[in-house]
Write an enzyme that holds these catalytic residues in place. Structure first.
Site, PDB file in Angstrom:
ATOM      1  N   THR A  14      15.820  24.344 -86.881  1.00 14.33           N
ATOM      2  CA  THR A  14      15.502  23.466 -88.018  1.00 14.33           C
ATOM      3  C   THR A  14      15.065  22.081 -87.574  1.00 14.33           C
ATOM      4  OG1 THR A  14      17.092  24.678 -89.357  1.00 14.33           O
ATOM      5  CG2 THR A  14      16.528  22.489 -90.116  1.00 14.33           C
ATOM      6  N   ASP A  58      13.436  30.352 -83.597  1.00 13.42           N
ATOM      7  CA  ASP A  58      14.663  30.248 -84.377  1.00 13.42           C
ATOM      8  C   ASP A  58      15.783  30.686 -83.430  1.00 13.42           C
ATOM      9  OD1 ASP A  58      15.551  30.435 -87.600  1.00 13.42           O
ATOM     10  OD2 ASP A  58      16.866  31.491 -86.193  1.00 13.42           O
ATOM     11  N   SER A  59      16.934  30.044 -83.517  1.00 15.06           N
ATOM     12  CA  SER A  59      17.959  30.375 -82.511  1.00 15.06           C
ATOM     13  C   SER A  59      18.549  31.775 -82.717  1.00 15.06           C
ATOM     14  CB  SER A  59      19.054  29.314 -82.454  1.00 15.06           C
ATOM     15  OG  SER A  59      19.973  29.472 -83.487  1.00 15.06           O
ATOM     16  N   ASP A  91      22.328  28.021 -85.275  1.00 17.18           N
ATOM     17  CA  ASP A  91      22.991  29.323 -85.482  1.00 17.18           C
ATOM     18  C   ASP A  91      23.644  29.887 -84.211  1.00 17.18           C
ATOM     19  OD1 ASP A  91      22.282  29.145 -88.093  1.00 17.18           O
ATOM     20  OD2 ASP A  91      20.659  30.612 -88.004  1.00 17.18           O
ATOM     21  N   THR A 167      32.253  26.051 -82.075  1.00 17.19           N
ATOM     22  CA  THR A 167      31.920  27.133 -83.000  1.00 17.19           C
ATOM     23  C   THR A 167      31.146  26.505 -84.152  1.00 17.19           C
ATOM     24  OG1 THR A 167      33.936  28.340 -82.462  1.00 17.19           O
ATOM     25  CG2 THR A 167      32.972  28.825 -84.596  1.00 17.19           C
ATOM     26  N   THR A 278      42.173  36.019 -80.305  1.00 14.93           N
ATOM     27  CA  THR A 278      42.668  35.968 -81.684  1.00 14.93           C
ATOM     28  C   THR A 278      41.543  35.686 -82.677  1.00 14.93           C
ATOM     29  OG1 THR A 278      44.058  34.773 -83.263  1.00 14.93           O
ATOM     30  CG2 THR A 278      43.417  33.549 -81.308  1.00 14.93           C
ATOM     31  N   CYS A 280      42.053  33.937 -85.225  1.00 15.80           N
ATOM     32  CA  CYS A 280      42.308  32.578 -85.720  1.00 15.80           C
ATOM     33  C   CYS A 280      41.446  31.584 -84.939  1.00 15.80           C
ATOM     34  CB  CYS A 280      43.774  32.189 -85.513  1.00 15.80           C
ATOM     35  SG  CYS A 280      44.910  33.169 -86.463  1.00 15.80           S
TER      36      CYS A 280
HETATM   37  N1  ASP Z   1      18.118  29.327 -88.328  1.00 15.95           N
HETATM   38  C1  ASP Z   1      18.108  28.037 -87.675  1.00 15.95           C
HETATM   39  C2  ASP Z   1      18.326  28.259 -86.183  1.00 15.95           C
HETATM   40  O1  ASP Z   1      19.422  28.446 -85.751  1.00 15.95           O
HETATM   41  C3  ASP Z   1      19.153  27.155 -88.252  1.00 15.95           C
HETATM   42  C4  ASP Z   1      19.222  25.782 -87.652  1.00 15.95           C
HETATM   43  O2  ASP Z   1      18.508  25.388 -86.795  1.00 15.95           O
HETATM   44  O3  ASP Z   1      20.109  25.043 -88.098  1.00 15.95           O
HETATM   45  O4  ASP Z   1      17.354  28.270 -85.468  1.00 15.95           O
END
Ligand code: ASP
Length: 345
Positions: A14, A58-59, A91, A167, A278, A280
């Site tokens: 993005t 895109d990731s 992502d 994360t 886990t 969690c």
């Molecule tokens: N779908 C996008 C990505 O991971 C989302 C982002 O960049 O925030 O490339």
């Protein structure tokens, strides 16, 4: 004062997008457009070079080949820059940052991943702040000229985290990441506050080593009430499988069914490495604390302590790749923090 230097690597996501003035649709911004949208990149105190993937991705399309490419870019340009900023989609950023933390052994310069929740070319974007603070962190040095945070990390919104502790936690908030089991390495408000006591420093006299051998034969098996023997055995019998991340309950607990013990034990006897992680976010696996984890312990499941799934998957791929014929070495190194990815009390 010596001019500092940083290499910005554009992978996509993005952060690299802008809105087409005519159609209003989002599309990747060219590097020229990007520089116009962030004129601060021309400030005289930091020399900025840029390198762009073509096409930008895109990731969701990131894979171990991309991790290798990124690690090689850092390695090949290591002596030319004070630090590195990697612009990446959010992502899978936590996976990439974790992978690079293992692939860049004895790192002594910052490699800062960042991205944004809104494209650089829209009015309320968080791209500019994230990028400019990431550059500050990537070039921050003490009075001896040593990097203050020579780690692979993620800067997002107002915190810089160790990459292999992160994360993605939100698809909505600007604070998209968290590091649930480790405090941030720096926090950005009016001032950037660094916490050197939390930083993992390597021996600064050791050269950077590039480790790019990866073995992808890893699976994640997430437990849920009602999971069937068929499902568990189907995963454990995947041809070529070398290791499994077993996502368990609470402090590392699993159902006490005999079939589960038998299936895990049989797989371990066949040489598959199984690590207890886990489900969690906060806290660690403590096998043997409850009866419901004793089974796992006696089957030969290894504790993942407080590691993230992202760090565990990439650590397994890296260890299996680098120690192809030495599963015993993999098992020993899995239970040892290599670059601050877990805490063992
Ligand atoms: N779908 C996008 C990505 O991971 C989302 C982002 O960049 O925030 O490339």
């Amino acid at each position: 004062m010596k001019q500092k230097s940083v290499l910005i690597v554009f992978t996509g996501g993005t952060i690299s997008m802008t809105q087409d003035p005519e159609t209003r649709a989002l599309r990747p911004a060219s590097m020229e457009e990007f520089k116009q949208l962030v004129p601060e990149l021309n400030a005289p105190d930091i020399h900025v070079d840029m390198l762009s993937f073509s096409p930008l991705i895109d990731s969701s399309d990131v894979n171990p080949e991309i991790w290798k490419r990124l690690a090689e870019i850092v390695y090949n340009n290591y002596t030319k820059y004070d630090g590195f900023v990697i612009l990446h989609g959010t992502d899978t950023m936590a996976f990439s940052a974790s992978a690079l933390s293992f692939m860049l052994e004895d790192l002594n310069k910052p490699v800062v991943f960042t991205g944004s929740q809104l494209p650089v070319g829209v009015r309320r974007s968080d791209a500019k702040e994230n990028l400019l603070t990431a550059i500050e962190i990537a070039t921050a040095q003490d009075e001896d000229g040593d990097a203050i945070v020579p780690e692979v990390g993620i800067f997002f919104e107002d915190r810089f985290f160790r990459g292999n502790r992160t994360t993605k936690k939100s698809a909505e908030r600007f604070a998209a990441f968290n590091s649930y089991n480790y405090e941030p390495l720096a926090e950005a408000g009016v001032h950037i506050r660094y916490y050197p006591g939390r930083v993992h420093y390597n021996d600064k006299h050791k050269p950077l080593r590039l480790r790019t051998r990866i073995n992808e034969n890893v699976a994640i098996l997430k437990l849920f009430p009602g999971i069937s023997e068929q499902v568990v055995r189907a995963i454990l019998n995947i041809p070529g499988l070398r290791a499994v991340v077993l996502e368990t309950y609470g402090a590392g607990n699993a159902p006490s069914d005999k079939w589960l013990f038998d299936a895990l034990k049989e797989a371990i006897d066949r040489g598959i490495i199984i690590v207890n992680k886990t489900q969690c976010f906060v806290g660690a696996v403590e096998m043997g604390r409850y009866e419901t984890s004793l089974n796992l312990l006696s089957a030969g499941v290894i504790s993942g302590y407080d590691i993230t799934t992202e760090a565990l998957v990439t650590k397994l791929m890296y260890l299996l790749g680098e120690n192809e014929d030495h599963p015993e070495v993999v098992k020993v190194l899995l239970q040892r923090p290599l670059c601050g990815e877990m805490t063992i009390d």
